[in-house]
Design a protein around this motif. Structure first.
Motif, PDB file in Angstrom:
ATOM      1  N   GLU A  53       0.816  -7.106   4.568  1.00  0.00           N
ATOM      2  CA  GLU A  53       1.320  -7.898   5.695  1.00  0.00           C
ATOM      3  C   GLU A  53       2.669  -8.523   5.348  1.00  0.00           C
ATOM      4  O   GLU A  53       3.620  -8.463   6.143  1.00  0.00           O
ATOM      5  CB  GLU A  53       0.315  -8.983   6.077  1.00  0.00           C
ATOM      6  N   LYS A  54       2.764  -9.086   4.157  1.00  0.00           N
ATOM      7  CA  LYS A  54       4.023  -9.711   3.762  1.00  0.00           C
ATOM      8  C   LYS A  54       5.101  -8.661   3.494  1.00  0.00           C
ATOM      9  O   LYS A  54       6.272  -8.882   3.782  1.00  0.00           O
ATOM     10  CB  LYS A  54       3.803 -10.599   2.537  1.00  0.00           C
ATOM     11  N   LEU A  55       4.690  -7.523   2.945  1.00  0.00           N
ATOM     12  CA  LEU A  55       5.654  -6.457   2.704  1.00  0.00           C
ATOM     13  C   LEU A  55       6.223  -5.942   4.031  1.00  0.00           C
ATOM     14  O   LEU A  55       7.426  -5.695   4.149  1.00  0.00           O
ATOM     15  CB  LEU A  55       4.992  -5.319   1.937  1.00  0.00           C
ATOM     16  N   ALA A  56       5.366  -5.791   5.032  1.00  0.00           N
ATOM     17  CA  ALA A  56       5.823  -5.331   6.345  1.00  0.00           C
ATOM     18  C   ALA A  56       6.776  -6.337   6.980  1.00  0.00           C
ATOM     19  O   ALA A  56       7.810  -5.959   7.555  1.00  0.00           O
ATOM     20  CB  ALA A  56       4.621  -5.093   7.253  1.00  0.00           C
ATOM     21  N   LYS A  57       6.452  -7.613   6.883  1.00  0.00           N
ATOM     22  CA  LYS A  57       7.347  -8.643   7.420  1.00  0.00           C
ATOM     23  C   LYS A  57       8.690  -8.625   6.694  1.00  0.00           C
ATOM     24  O   LYS A  57       9.749  -8.767   7.313  1.00  0.00           O
ATOM     25  CB  LYS A  57       6.697 -10.021   7.293  1.00  0.00           C
ATOM     26  N   PHE A  58       8.633  -8.472   5.378  1.00  0.00           N
ATOM     27  CA  PHE A  58       9.851  -8.422   4.573  1.00  0.00           C
ATOM     28  C   PHE A  58      10.783  -7.318   5.074  1.00  0.00           C
ATOM     29  O   PHE A  58      11.961  -7.539   5.327  1.00  0.00           O
ATOM     30  CB  PHE A  58       9.474  -8.207   3.110  1.00  0.00           C
TER      31      PHE A  58
END
Length: 285
Positions: A212-217
């Motif tokens: 999830e955080k990688l996608a947002k990044f």
């Protein structure tokens, strides 16, 4: 009005910094060799004084070519912190495309991604007003604990072999003295192993990263056209000891500079081990 710091450095130590700058300009230590050494100094702010160590920083000429616009890395001595930071860099806003880096990081922060503090301050050196600088937090426990996380290693790819060889270059923790100490080696090995297995195509994105955080990044990087920030050389990851996953930490977005950098390196536009499976890993084999 922006915050400010006053830096005081003795004449002898100013000369040591100048000598390191001349070595870098002359190419001593190699094209990207770090010849900058720390010297003792002090910071004054709001009537408080802090002992520090300071050195020049930066690989690109923009950081050291103009004697009046030098970039610095600063470490506070002892247990002192400034604005909740133990180690930080200061550079002229132009080095990171003025306001764009701040905007990028503010959105990352709002989306819950671990993000170094980045703010604009006024700086004076030995009584000389140097004008506005951008202050950028370095990596350590103060950063991750600010987000309520347990301390864990922050890792990156070494740049010693260049961008093309990231599959073969070493993966290093920030704060090597601490994270390579006997009691912390197991945690460091877990983080490094996780990333190495991903690079070697032995595992996938879901098992390696907080997706999830990688996608947002990546979404925010694309939104700001800050593609320099997802070059392998710019990637930093925090190993979360609770989830056992790696989380991205944004760094050096360089708005709209991707094309220029990649063309200089002879690489295809958008090159990164995440988005070039034939050079890196399949996202989800």
């Amino acid at each position: 009005a922006p915050d400010y710091i006053q830096i005081d450095i003795t004449h002898m130590n100013v000369q040591k910094l100048a000598y390191g700058r001349q070595k870098r300009i002359s190419g001593i230590g190699g094209e990207s060799g770090n010849v900058f050494d720390y010297v003792p100094a002090a910071i004054r702010r709001d009537g408080e004084a802090y002992d520090i160590k300071i050195r020049l920083k930066g690989d690109r000429q923009i950081h050291y070519e103009d004697i009046n616009k030098l970039s610095y890395r600063i470490k506070l001595d002892g247990d002192n912190t400034l604005w909740g930071m133990k180690v930080f860099s200061i550079h002229k806003p132009r080095a990171r495309n003025y306001i764009y880096e701040w905007l990028l990081l503010e959105m990352m922060k709002q989306e819950g991604i671990i993000t170094p503090e980045y703010k604009f301050i006024n700086v004076s050196l030995n009584g000389k007003d140097l004008g506005i600088y951008a202050l950028e937090e370095h990596y350590g426990k103060h950063l991750v604990e600010r987000y309520g996380y347990r301390e864990g290693p922050i890792i990156r790819f070494s740049e010693n072999l260049g961008f093309r060889d990231y599959r073969y270059t070493s993966i290093l923790p920030y704060g090597k003295k601490k994270w390579m100490a006997k009691e912390n080696v197991p945690a460091t090995k877990r983080a490094v192993y996780l990333l190495k297995e991903f690079v070697r195509r032995n595992t996938n994105v879901r098992k390696t990263f907080d997706t999830e955080k990688l996608a947002k990044f990546y979404a925010i990087v694309d939104l700001f056209e800050a593609h320099h920030g997802y070059l392998t050389k710019s990637l930093r990851f925090y190993h979360n000891p609770i989830t056992g996953k790696l989380e991205p930490i944004p760094f050096d977005g360089h708005y709209n500079q991707e094309k220029h950098y990649l063309l200089e390196q002879g690489l295809p536009i958008g090159e990164s081990f995440f988005i070039a499976p034939e050079r890196g890993v399949n996202p989800d084999p």
